[in-house]
Design a protein around this motif. Structure first.
Motif, PDB file in Angstrom:
ATOM      1  N   ASN A   1       0.829  -1.208   0.000  1.00 46.94           N
ATOM      2  CA  ASN A   1       0.000   0.000   0.000  1.00 46.94           C
ATOM      3  C   ASN A   1       0.862   1.257   0.000  1.00 46.94           C
TER       4      ASN A   1
ATOM      5  N   ASP B   1      -3.414  -0.109  -4.052  1.00 46.49           N
ATOM      6  CA  ASP B   1      -4.467  -0.403  -3.094  1.00 46.49           C
ATOM      7  C   ASP B   1      -4.886  -1.869  -3.205  1.00 46.49           C
ATOM      8  N   ASP B   2      -5.561  -2.352  -2.171  1.00 46.85           N
ATOM      9  CA  ASP B   2      -5.960  -3.755  -2.121  1.00 46.85           C
ATOM     10  C   ASP B   2      -6.826  -4.155  -3.303  1.00 46.85           C
TER      11      ASP B   2
END
Length: 294
Positions: A211, A216-217
């Motif tokens: 991150n 981002d995830d």
């Protein structure tokens, strides 16, 4: 480890296969690949879908990739290296000898000369299959292929530029090995879906490191390991809805298709590992009962 919801493992249906799955935007691809949203396992055809022990289908070649697309829903892995003059080409090795009729380092040959070579198949025999560029693969993928780009020796800036030029952002998953590479990709675009193994020696020890590097995830695919998953790392990704690829290719590539154990693949899916990398994509699709995109 808490078990993830099992994905369906069903009997293959008869009749014509469903058309390829197309994604309009990289965001559509990112949403489709989230662990909680996967409606069926995703199988990766290792090294372009070549067939181990089968003559005539070289790895990382369009003739093999076309066979994957005609067989069923699979992600098609393409290894990428650069020629002396900077053209990105689909090759796994750093040298030409095993995969082509040429010899010497890939980065020592100009693309015009690379184009004159032929591919060697899994038996080592020279074929009439020509060499291609990554641009050829990206153009072909517009017919509905989902490409997994395994970056061996590329410049992130140049790769992103080529993907944009070919308008292929919604049909590629791009590997990023190490923090420097991941940051370079994020500096160019924050749209692509990336495969990011955790490599502590290269600055990516935790998901927080990923991150911090800008990813981002929702756009990450992680790595579960080879055959025996890394339980702790996989659970951490699972809790954040990040799918993880389980590499089965290092084992099943040494086997003939009739030596595969169906239980291995079914248990992998049932225990929460819906992304499988294999050298026997057609057989694995059949074992899992997959004939079309969900």
């Amino acid at each position: 480890m808490a078990a993830a919801a099992a994905l369906p493992v069903r009997e293959a249906s008869a009749g014509a296969k469903a058309p390829p799955r197309r994604f309009e935007t990289p965001a559509d691809l990112a949403r489709y690949t989230r662990l909680s949203r996967l409606a069926q396992p995703l199988v990766m055809a290792h090294r372009g879908g070549y067939k181990p022990h089968v003559p005539g289908y070289p790895e990382n070649s369009l003739v093999s990739a076309r066979r994957v697309l005609a067989t069923g829903p699979a992600m098609i892995e393409v290894d990428i290296r650069r020629t002396r003059d900077g053209v990105m080409v689909p090759l796994h090795d750093a040298t030409l000898d095993r995969e082509t009729t040429g010899s010497g380092p890939v980065d020592a040959i100009r693309f015009a000369n690379f184009r004159k070579l032929q591919r060697r198949d899994a038996t080592g025999a020279a074929t009439e299959v020509p060499t291609e560029s990554l641009a050829d693969f990206l153009d072909w993928s517009a017919d509905g292929a989902l490409l997994w780009l395994d970056t061996k020796d590329v410049d992130p800036v140049e790769l992103v530029a080529l993907i944009r030029d070919r308008r292929a952002e919604a049909r590629v998953i791009v590997s990023a090995y190490g923090r420097a590479a991941l940051e370079a990709y994020q500096a160019e675009t924050e749209a692509l879906v990336h495969f990011v193994p955790l490599i502590p020696a290269q600055g990516l020890a935790t998901l927080a490191d990923v991150n911090a590097a800008g990813l981002d995830d929702a756009r990450m695919i992680g790595f579960a390991g080879y055959y025996v998953p890394d339980v702790a790392a996989t659970q951490a990704m699972r809790e954040r809805d990040i799918p993880a690829l389980l590499g089965l290719d290092r084992g099943d590539g040494r086997l003939r298709a009739d030596q595969l154990d169906p239980l291995l693949y079914r248990r992998a899916v049932e225990t929460g590992f819906p992304m499988l990398n294999t050298d026997h994509y057609a057989e694995v699709l059949a074992i899992l009962g997959i004939s079309g995109w969900a």
